[in-house]
Design an enzyme around this catalytic site. Structure first.
Site, PDB file in Angstrom:
ATOM      1  N   LYS A  74       0.801  -1.236   0.000  1.00 56.29           N
ATOM      2  CA  LYS A  74       0.000   0.000   0.000  1.00 56.29           C
ATOM      3  C   LYS A  74       0.827   1.276   0.000  1.00 56.29           C
ATOM      4  CE  LYS A  74      -3.240  -1.300  -0.681  1.00 56.29           C
ATOM      5  NZ  LYS A  74      -3.527  -2.138  -1.875  1.00 56.29           N
ATOM      6  N   THR A  77       2.597   0.745  -5.054  1.00 57.39           N
ATOM      7  CA  THR A  77       3.106  -0.291  -5.964  1.00 57.39           C
ATOM      8  C   THR A  77       2.480  -0.175  -7.356  1.00 57.39           C
ATOM      9  OG1 THR A  77       2.888  -1.665  -3.986  1.00 57.39           O
ATOM     10  CG2 THR A  77       3.635  -2.765  -5.994  1.00 57.39           C
ATOM     11  N   HIS A 138       6.981  -7.771  -2.548  1.00 53.85           N
ATOM     12  CA  HIS A 138       6.981  -7.125  -1.223  1.00 53.85           C
ATOM     13  C   HIS A 138       7.984  -7.849  -0.314  1.00 53.85           C
ATOM     14  CE1 HIS A 138       3.475  -4.732  -2.133  1.00 53.85           C
ATOM     15  NE2 HIS A 138       2.606  -5.691  -2.039  1.00 53.85           N
ATOM     16  N   SER A 168      -4.404   3.132   4.268  1.00 57.49           N
ATOM     17  CA  SER A 168      -4.648   2.504   2.965  1.00 57.49           C
ATOM     18  C   SER A 168      -4.786   0.986   3.118  1.00 57.49           C
ATOM     19  CB  SER A 168      -3.492   2.857   2.011  1.00 57.49           C
ATOM     20  OG  SER A 168      -3.716   2.319   0.748  1.00 57.49           O
TER      21      SER A 168
HETATM   22  P1  PAP Z   1      -0.454  -3.018  -3.262  1.00 56.13           P
HETATM   23  O1  PAP Z   1       0.662  -2.969  -2.269  1.00 56.13           O
HETATM   24  O2  PAP Z   1      -1.607  -3.871  -2.816  1.00 56.13           O
HETATM   25  O3  PAP Z   1      -0.006  -3.338  -4.642  1.00 56.13           O
HETATM   26  P2  PAP Z   1      -0.376  -0.200  -3.677  1.00 56.13           P
HETATM   27  O4  PAP Z   1      -0.563   0.082  -5.107  1.00 56.13           O
HETATM   28  O5  PAP Z   1       0.988  -0.165  -3.108  1.00 56.13           O
HETATM   29  O6  PAP Z   1      -1.096  -1.545  -3.303  1.00 56.13           O
HETATM   30  O7  PAP Z   1      -1.192   0.865  -2.828  1.00 56.13           O
HETATM   31  C1  PAP Z   1      -2.402   1.383  -3.208  1.00 56.13           C
HETATM   32  C2  PAP Z   1      -2.352   2.867  -2.905  1.00 56.13           C
HETATM   33  O8  PAP Z   1      -1.738   3.551  -4.010  1.00 56.13           O
HETATM   34  C3  PAP Z   1      -3.734   3.447  -2.761  1.00 56.13           C
HETATM   35  O9  PAP Z   1      -3.607   4.536  -1.842  1.00 56.13           O
HETATM   36  P3  PAP Z   1      -4.834   5.102  -0.992  1.00 56.13           P
HETATM   37  O10 PAP Z   1      -5.512   3.937  -0.355  1.00 56.13           O
HETATM   38  O11 PAP Z   1      -4.211   6.003   0.026  1.00 56.13           O
HETATM   39  O12 PAP Z   1      -5.695   5.830  -1.932  1.00 56.13           O
HETATM   40  C4  PAP Z   1      -4.021   3.899  -4.167  1.00 56.13           C
HETATM   41  O13 PAP Z   1      -5.058   4.845  -4.269  1.00 56.13           O
HETATM   42  C5  PAP Z   1      -2.683   4.484  -4.549  1.00 56.13           C
HETATM   43  N1  PAP Z   1      -2.491   4.570  -5.996  1.00 56.13           N
HETATM   44  C6  PAP Z   1      -2.844   3.671  -6.945  1.00 56.13           C
HETATM   45  N2  PAP Z   1      -2.515   4.120  -8.165  1.00 56.13           N
HETATM   46  C7  PAP Z   1      -1.956   5.325  -8.008  1.00 56.13           C
HETATM   47  C8  PAP Z   1      -1.430   6.302  -8.916  1.00 56.13           C
HETATM   48  N3  PAP Z   1      -1.438   6.096 -10.217  1.00 56.13           N
HETATM   49  N4  PAP Z   1      -0.913   7.443  -8.394  1.00 56.13           N
HETATM   50  C9  PAP Z   1      -0.904   7.658  -7.071  1.00 56.13           C
HETATM   51  N5  PAP Z   1      -1.408   6.782  -6.157  1.00 56.13           N
HETATM   52  C10 PAP Z   1      -1.923   5.632  -6.620  1.00 56.13           C
END
Ligand code: PAP
Length: 326
Positions: A74, A77, A138, A168
């Protein structure tokens, strides 16, 4: 909307016989999405990911030309995968109506080692992939496969301030839980996070190990923060391009390619694509679960003053003397 994902809940059933003695002898705590987390080499993992980590440790053959994206869960990624994929493959896939990001979620373009490739005791054949190969994980530094440590790897590491990371993660866990299982309370999940019990946690140990490695081997590990990337995306994108050995040429700079990549990979653009609004990953999760707000500071809307104080105190204590500020 929450998604029913039986494999997340009943993960113990997927453990292969040869892993059972090892995995089921490990310290165990109740999980948030998965039923349990197991502590392996100092870090907590859902059993399905853990089996993937061990298989990966045993079988992954690194190449000196590999690029690995490593993140705390979160911490952005999805964004990092989109950016590095687009950057690295900009000759093969120029930004156009046919760009792969317009029809696939970044998680289906850059696969996680431990839960998309080395999953359910599978040993994928990665030898036919063209170099440079791009993977994500991760996996904590202490558990990355030996062949990776021995090679001339290049790791791009991304973390995020712990307060937004926690919020998140809590939101994500509740989203993936079956509706009939109810939601996890913020307080209980917070206490576990503070004790280090979270996916790939303790959060601070994960970050610190890669921070130290980036200080000792800056040509091998590029250490990034989500918060900095949000504040100054162009500088960070140029920095990633330099580090990976594919800097922008003068012509590319003049044509506005840096801004174009950032626009394509922006939260606003990706989260509004049909594929990310209604599609699913090939591993089953709803794509939209990876796009919530994409902002810095949402913790202010969720954490109490006491929670903020506690998290700040732990962070200060853990990072003290390291030179790292989160
Ligand atoms: P993962 O570890 O399960 O792959 P990951 O992508 O690391 O998840 O985290 C998701 C966060 O990145 C979310 O944050 P939030 O809950 O605070 O909103 C998600 O909204 C954010 N996120 C996804 N895509 C983007 C992007 N293109 N630019 C900025 N933030 C993003």
């Amino acid at each position: 909307m929450s998604t029913f994902l039986p494999k997340y809940l009943h993960q113990e059933e997927v453990v292969a016989p040869e892993y059972k003695d090892l995995i089921f002898s490990l310290p165990k705590e109740s999980g948030r999405v998965a039923s349990s987390l197991y502590k392996y080499q100092g870090f907590w993992h859902p059993v399905r990911h853990l089996q993937g980590i061990i298989t990966c440790q045993r079988h992954f053959q690194a190449r000196g030309s590999d690029f690995i994206l490593i993140t705390t869960p979160k911490s952005g990624t999805t964004w990092l995968k989109a950016i590095v994929f687009t950057l690295m493959k900009r000759m093969q896939y120029p930004i156009s109506q046919d760009h792969p990001l317009l029809s696939k979620n970044p998680h289906d373009l850059v696969l996680f080692l431990e839960h998309r490739l080395y999953v359910d005791n599978e040993i994928p054949d990665l030898s036919s992939m063209n170099s440079p190969r791009l993977f994500a994980t991760h996996i904590p530094f202490s558990s990355i496969p030996k062949s990776m440590k021995d090679s001339r790897y290049k790791l791009v590491y991304l973390c995020r301030n712990p307060k937004d990371t926690f919020v998140s993660m809590w939101q994500f866990c509740n989203k993936l839980r079956p509706q009939e299982s109810g939601t996890h309370s913020l307080g209980e999940t917070f206490d576990m996070f503070c004790r280090g019990v979270s996916m790939a946690g303790p959060f601070w140990d994960h970050v610190l190990d890669y921070w130290k490695e980036s200080r000792e081997n800056p040509h091998k590990v590029l250490f990034l923060k989500y918060d900095d990337m949000k504040e100054n995306p162009t500088v960070n994108l140029r920095c990633i391009a330099e580090f990976l050995g594919c800097p922008f040429s003068n012509e590319e700079e003049e044509s506005g390619m840096v801004e174009e990549i950032l626009q394509l990979c922006s939260f606003g653009n990706l989260s509004n694509l049909e594929i990310n609004r209604s599609g699913k990953l090939s591993s089953g999760e709803d794509n939209e679960a990876f796009f919530r707000q994409g902002k810095v500071g949402d913790w202010k809307n969720h954490l109490t003053i006491e929670m903020v104080e506690k998290l700040d105190q732990i962070t200060e204590q853990k990072l003290s003397g390291s030179g790292l500020v989160l």
